[in-house]
Scaffold this motif. Structure first.
Motif, PDB file in Angstrom:
ATOM      1  N   UNK A   1    -117.100 -22.941   5.161  1.00 60.31           N
ATOM      2  CA  UNK A   1    -116.863 -24.379   5.191  1.00 60.31           C
ATOM      3  C   UNK A   1    -116.034 -24.720   6.424  1.00 60.31           C
ATOM      4  N   UNK A   2    -116.400 -25.766   7.157  1.00 55.27           N
ATOM      5  CA  UNK A   2    -115.699 -26.138   8.384  1.00 55.27           C
ATOM      6  C   UNK A   2    -114.571 -27.136   8.153  1.00 55.27           C
ATOM      7  N   UNK A   3    -114.173 -27.330   6.920  1.00 53.44           N
ATOM      8  CA  UNK A   3    -113.039 -28.188   6.633  1.00 53.44           C
ATOM      9  C   UNK A   3    -113.430 -29.641   6.424  1.00 53.44           C
ATOM     10  N   UNK A   4    -112.569 -30.559   6.821  1.00 53.44           N
ATOM     11  CA  UNK A   4    -112.802 -31.982   6.548  1.00 53.44           C
ATOM     12  C   UNK A   4    -113.793 -32.640   7.512  1.00 53.44           C
ATOM     13  N   UNK A   5    -114.808 -31.907   7.949  1.00 56.68           N
ATOM     14  CA  UNK A   5    -115.821 -32.453   8.837  1.00 56.68           C
ATOM     15  C   UNK A   5    -116.886 -33.149   8.011  1.00 56.68           C
ATOM     16  N   UNK A   6    -117.236 -34.367   8.352  1.00 54.02           N
ATOM     17  CA  UNK A   6    -118.312 -35.061   7.652  1.00 54.02           C
ATOM     18  C   UNK A   6    -119.085 -35.935   8.643  1.00 54.02           C
ATOM     19  N   UNK A   7    -120.379 -36.046   8.376  1.00 58.69           N
ATOM     20  CA  UNK A   7    -121.261 -36.833   9.239  1.00 58.69           C
ATOM     21  C   UNK A   7    -121.972 -37.852   8.357  1.00 58.69           C
ATOM     22  N   UNK A   8    -121.934 -39.108   8.741  1.00 59.84           N
ATOM     23  CA  UNK A   8    -122.630 -40.164   8.016  1.00 59.84           C
ATOM     24  C   UNK A   8    -123.944 -40.455   8.741  1.00 59.84           C
ATOM     25  N   UNK A   9    -125.050 -40.455   7.999  1.00 63.53           N
ATOM     26  CA  UNK A   9    -126.354 -40.698   8.597  1.00 63.53           C
ATOM     27  C   UNK A   9    -127.152 -41.637   7.702  1.00 63.53           C
TER      28      UNK A   9
END
Length: 50
Positions: free
Chosen positions: A12-20
Motif C-alpha cells: 500500500x502506498x499510503x494516503x495516495x488517492x486518485x479521483x476519476x
C-alpha cells in the motif's frame, strides 16, 4: 544444487488517492495507490568440498 523461487507482493502506498470519472456513465470513483510485483530468488548450494 540450484534452488529458485518466486513470491508476489502487494504494498500500500499510503494516503495516495486518485479521483476519476467514467467516460460512459459519468460516475466518480476513487482509486487507492498500490505497488504490485513479483520477486525472484536464486541460490547455489555447493554439495562437494574440494
Amino acid at each position: 544444487m540450484i534452488v529458485w523461487g518466486t513470491k508476489g507482493f502487494s504494498e500500500d502506498l499510503g494516503p495516495t488517492s486518485i479521483h476519476a470519472e467514467c467516460e460512459n456513465c459519468h460516475n466518480v470513483v476513487t482509486y487507492q495507490g498500490k505497488k504490485v510485483g513479483k520477486k525472484f530468488s536464486l541460490f547455489f548450494l555447493p554439495l562437494f568440498n574440494i
